[in-house]
Design a protein around this motif. Structure first.
Motif, PDB file in Angstrom:
ATOM      1  N   CYS A  37       0.854  -1.195   0.000  1.00 43.03           N
ATOM      2  CA  CYS A  37       0.000   0.000   0.000  1.00 43.03           C
ATOM      3  C   CYS A  37       0.884   1.237   0.000  1.00 43.03           C
ATOM      4  N   GLY A  38       0.596   2.152  -0.911  1.00 41.20           N
ATOM      5  CA  GLY A  38       1.303   3.423  -0.916  1.00 41.20           C
ATOM      6  C   GLY A  38       0.941   4.258   0.300  1.00 41.20           C
ATOM      7  N   VAL A  39       1.851   5.115   0.696  1.00 38.61           N
ATOM      8  CA  VAL A  39       1.634   6.056   1.796  1.00 38.61           C
ATOM      9  C   VAL A  39       1.494   7.439   1.177  1.00 38.61           C
ATOM     10  N   CYS A  40       0.375   8.090   1.441  1.00 39.18           N
ATOM     11  CA  CYS A  40       0.032   9.344   0.769  1.00 39.18           C
ATOM     12  C   CYS A  40      -0.106  10.469   1.792  1.00 39.18           C
ATOM     13  N   HIS A  41       0.093  11.697   1.342  1.00 37.02           N
ATOM     14  CA  HIS A  41      -0.103  12.873   2.193  1.00 37.02           C
ATOM     15  C   HIS A  41      -1.497  12.884   2.801  1.00 37.02           C
ATOM     16  N   THR A  42      -2.485  12.370   2.073  1.00 36.43           N
ATOM     17  CA  THR A  42      -3.854  12.361   2.581  1.00 36.43           C
ATOM     18  C   THR A  42      -3.977  11.491   3.826  1.00 36.43           C
ATOM     19  N   ASP A  43      -3.200  10.399   3.909  1.00 34.18           N
ATOM     20  CA  ASP A  43      -3.224   9.588   5.128  1.00 34.18           C
ATOM     21  C   ASP A  43      -2.795  10.422   6.335  1.00 34.18           C
ATOM     22  N   ALA A  44      -1.772  11.238   6.145  1.00 35.98           N
ATOM     23  CA  ALA A  44      -1.267  12.056   7.253  1.00 35.98           C
ATOM     24  C   ALA A  44      -2.270  13.133   7.651  1.00 35.98           C
ATOM     25  N   ILE A  45      -2.877  13.802   6.686  1.00 31.05           N
ATOM     26  CA  ILE A  45      -3.776  14.898   7.047  1.00 31.05           C
ATOM     27  C   ILE A  45      -5.098  14.395   7.612  1.00 31.05           C
ATOM     28  N   VAL A  46      -5.508  13.188   7.240  1.00 30.28           N
ATOM     29  CA  VAL A  46      -6.714  12.617   7.860  1.00 30.28           C
ATOM     30  C   VAL A  46      -6.402  12.158   9.279  1.00 30.28           C
ATOM     31  N   ARG A  47      -5.231  11.543   9.479  1.00 28.58           N
ATOM     32  CA  ARG A  47      -4.803  11.235  10.850  1.00 28.58           C
ATOM     33  C   ARG A  47      -4.830  12.491  11.707  1.00 28.58           C
ATOM     34  N   ASP A  48      -4.404  13.621  11.116  1.00 25.37           N
ATOM     35  CA  ASP A  48      -4.332  14.873  11.857  1.00 25.37           C
ATOM     36  C   ASP A  48      -5.650  15.631  11.871  1.00 25.37           C
ATOM     37  N   GLN A  49      -6.692  14.997  11.304  1.00 25.47           N
ATOM     38  CA  GLN A  49      -8.079  15.482  11.379  1.00 25.47           C
ATOM     39  C   GLN A  49      -8.339  16.769  10.597  1.00 25.47           C
ATOM     40  N   TRP A  50      -7.599  16.972   9.487  1.00 29.33           N
ATOM     41  CA  TRP A  50      -8.002  18.015   8.555  1.00 29.33           C
ATOM     42  C   TRP A  50      -9.392  17.699   8.036  1.00 29.33           C
ATOM     43  N   TYR A  51      -9.655  16.430   7.824  1.00 28.05           N
ATOM     44  CA  TYR A  51     -10.979  15.944   7.454  1.00 28.05           C
ATOM     45  C   TYR A  51     -11.439  15.010   8.579  1.00 28.05           C
ATOM     46  N   PRO A  52     -12.723  15.068   8.948  1.00 29.48           N
ATOM     47  CA  PRO A  52     -13.153  14.427  10.203  1.00 29.48           C
ATOM     48  C   PRO A  52     -13.506  12.945  10.105  1.00 29.48           C
ATOM     49  N   THR A  53     -12.615  12.113   9.564  1.00 25.70           N
ATOM     50  CA  THR A  53     -12.806  10.666   9.648  1.00 25.70           C
ATOM     51  C   THR A  53     -12.651  10.241  11.108  1.00 25.70           C
ATOM     52  N   PRO A  54     -13.617   9.509  11.661  1.00 20.50           N
ATOM     53  CA  PRO A  54     -13.534   9.138  13.086  1.00 20.50           C
ATOM     54  C   PRO A  54     -12.312   8.271  13.375  1.00 20.50           C
ATOM     55  N   LEU A  55     -11.615   8.603  14.453  1.00 16.45           N
ATOM     56  CA  LEU A  55     -10.482   7.812  14.929  1.00 16.45           C
ATOM     57  C   LEU A  55     -10.919   6.993  16.138  1.00 16.45           C
ATOM     58  N   PRO A  56     -10.323   5.811  16.349  1.00 11.70           N
ATOM     59  CA  PRO A  56      -9.233   5.192  15.583  1.00 11.70           C
ATOM     60  C   PRO A  56      -9.713   4.706  14.223  1.00 11.70           C
ATOM     61  N   ASP A 358      12.640  12.969   2.043  1.00 12.13           N
ATOM     62  CA  ASP A 358      13.649  11.960   1.752  1.00 12.13           C
ATOM     63  C   ASP A 358      13.130  10.880   0.800  1.00 12.13           C
ATOM     64  N   THR A 359      11.823  10.646   0.833  1.00  9.25           N
ATOM     65  CA  THR A 359      11.206   9.656  -0.065  1.00  9.25           C
ATOM     66  C   THR A 359      10.049  10.306  -0.784  1.00  9.25           C
ATOM     67  N   LEU A 360       9.980  10.123  -2.089  1.00  5.67           N
ATOM     68  CA  LEU A 360       8.901  10.718  -2.870  1.00  5.67           C
ATOM     69  C   LEU A 360       7.607   9.929  -2.714  1.00  5.67           C
ATOM     70  N   LYS A 361       7.664   8.623  -2.865  1.00  5.70           N
ATOM     71  CA  LYS A 361       6.465   7.791  -2.755  1.00  5.70           C
ATOM     72  C   LYS A 361       6.795   6.544  -1.951  1.00  5.70           C
ATOM     73  N   PRO A 362       6.540   6.579  -0.645  1.00 10.60           N
ATOM     74  CA  PRO A 362       6.752   5.375   0.153  1.00 10.60           C
ATOM     75  C   PRO A 362       5.663   4.348  -0.133  1.00 10.60           C
ATOM     76  N   VAL A 363       6.036   3.082  -0.109  1.00 12.95           N
ATOM     77  CA  VAL A 363       5.094   1.983  -0.249  1.00 12.95           C
ATOM     78  C   VAL A 363       5.417   0.969   0.851  1.00 12.95           C
ATOM     79  N   VAL A 364       4.421   0.627   1.672  1.00 13.83           N
ATOM     80  CA  VAL A 364       4.640  -0.386   2.708  1.00 13.83           C
ATOM     81  C   VAL A 364       4.270  -1.746   2.139  1.00 13.83           C
ATOM     82  N   LEU A 365       5.074  -2.741   2.496  1.00 14.83           N
ATOM     83  CA  LEU A 365       4.879  -4.108   2.016  1.00 14.83           C
ATOM     84  C   LEU A 365       4.375  -4.991   3.142  1.00 14.83           C
TER      85      LEU A 365
END
Length: 366
Positions: A37-56, A358-365
């Motif tokens: 799965c790629g890691v995207c800026h949107t994952d970070a900003i949703v974690r940080d609640q720019w958009y209100p996806t319920p956590l966890p 440091d990384t342009l497009k991280p992908v977790v395996l």
């Protein structure tokens, strides 16, 4: 079943590696065992609640993997199929029916609500506490996930799944903004602001479109170097006080096409200032809700310029992702040069490396 997952628990907090209970796929869902799965800026900003996806929440929205099973009503996929995952949409509203699912009238509910339409989630913690699922219809920071059918794109049996996940969002966004929205004609000029993964995907797409003057603007010299390697004919330091004048000189009077991948208000203003007569510009960079920028409407009224706000490259993933794969295999879209892989256990390092450049497009395996 029990599955390993990385969950976002609070703004700015590290993702936590946990084991969750995953339920059975519901009607219209596909159970997918994730390869990457790629890691995207949107994952970070949703974690940080720019958009209100319920956590966890289980985030992750650039998944690729193999079908494990299908829910009722899914007849065109089978266990063993290789798939890439993208955004979700309702399929029934006017934008969806007219071929623009990225502008689905129900986009928030299908991508950010963290719930199925019935209010339930696919994941629970020990004790039965719900964990938000179906992020972009997929929640792909889990070893196995139940995914909305409209988020699933079947690919060839020999497709390199460890590489393809980012086509589902970031790469699709930059390339689609160029090929689907701006659509520069052969021999034209285009300026791309921001040389991260999205911006460099736009640069490669401009090469595919046969633009002959391709200008990349960024503040990181190594990114500008890579932009030239990928097809940019010119680069401009985004810190330069005269960057508008430089761009106007390079393009012979102003940009015919321009793209802001940063979502930074002053960069958006710079983009509008550098446009030529009847130029076409687009914004794809995400900003916090309420972010404002300015336009010199007194001057720009005379320009005839058009500015589009673009989500997911205005693409139909079922058509556009296979197109990008064909371009990659033909040697025309080398997006693999952007990718660096990490084990899931290092997801927080991947996010940090993406944040600091440091990384342009991280992908977790998995």
């Amino acid at each position: 079943m029990k599955v390993a997952a990385a969950i976002a628990t609070a703004p700015k907090a590290p993702f936590e590696l946990v084991e969750l209970e995953l339920d059975e796929p519901r009607p219209g869902e596909v159970q997918v065992r994730l390869t990457a799965c790629g890691v995207c800026h949107t994952d970070a900003i949703v974690r940080d609640q720019w958009y209100p996806t319920p956590l966890p929440a289980v985030l992750g929205h650039e998944g690729a993997g193999v079908v494990e099973s299908v829910g009722a009503g899914v007849t065109d996929l089978a266990p063993g199929d290789k798939v890439v995952l993208s955004f979700n949409s309702c399929g029934a509203c006017r934008p969806c029916l007219s071929g623009h699912p990225a502008y689905c009238e129900n986009f928030y509910a299908h991508n950010f609500a963290g719930r199925r339409p019935d209010g339930g989630t696919a994941f629970t913690q020990d004790g039965g506490e719900p964990v938000s699922s179906h992020f972009f219809g997929q929640s792909a920071f889990a070893a196995v996930s139940n995914v909305a059918r409209r988020s699933v794109v079947k690919v060839d049996d020999d497709a390199p799944l460890e590489l393809l996940g980012p086509l589902g969002c970031g790469i699709q966004t930059g390339a689609g903004a160029v090929l689907n929205v701006l659509d520069p004609e052969a021999g034209s000029n285009i300026v791309v602001f921001g040389a991260g993964a999205v911006g460099l995907s736009a640069v490669m797409a401009a090469v595919v479109a046969h633009a002959t003057t391709i200008v990349a603007v960024d503040v990181v010299p190594s990114r500008l170097e890579l932009a030239r390697e990928l097809g940019a004919t010119h680069t401009v330091d985004g810190r330069a006080a005269d960057q508008v004048e430089q761009i106007r000189r390079i393009t012979g009077g102003g940009a015919q096409y321009a793209l802001d991948t940063t979502g930074v208000a002053p960069v958006f203003r710079t983009m509008t200032d550098c446009m030529g007569i009847r130029g076409r510009a687009a914004l794809v960079g995400a900003s916090a809700l309420g972010t404002e920028s300015t336009i010199d409407i007194g001057t720009q009224l005379l320009s005839g310029q058009t500015i589009s706000m673009v989500i997911e490259g205005d693409s139909n993933p079922q058509l556009f992702i296979p197109r990008l794969i064909h371009l990659y295999r033909a040697g025309l879209f080398p997006f693999d040069k952007l990718v660096r892989t990490y084990p899931l256990a290092d997801i927080n390092q991947a996010l940090e490396d993406s944040e600091n450049g440091d990384t342009l497009k991280p992908v977790v395996l998995f």
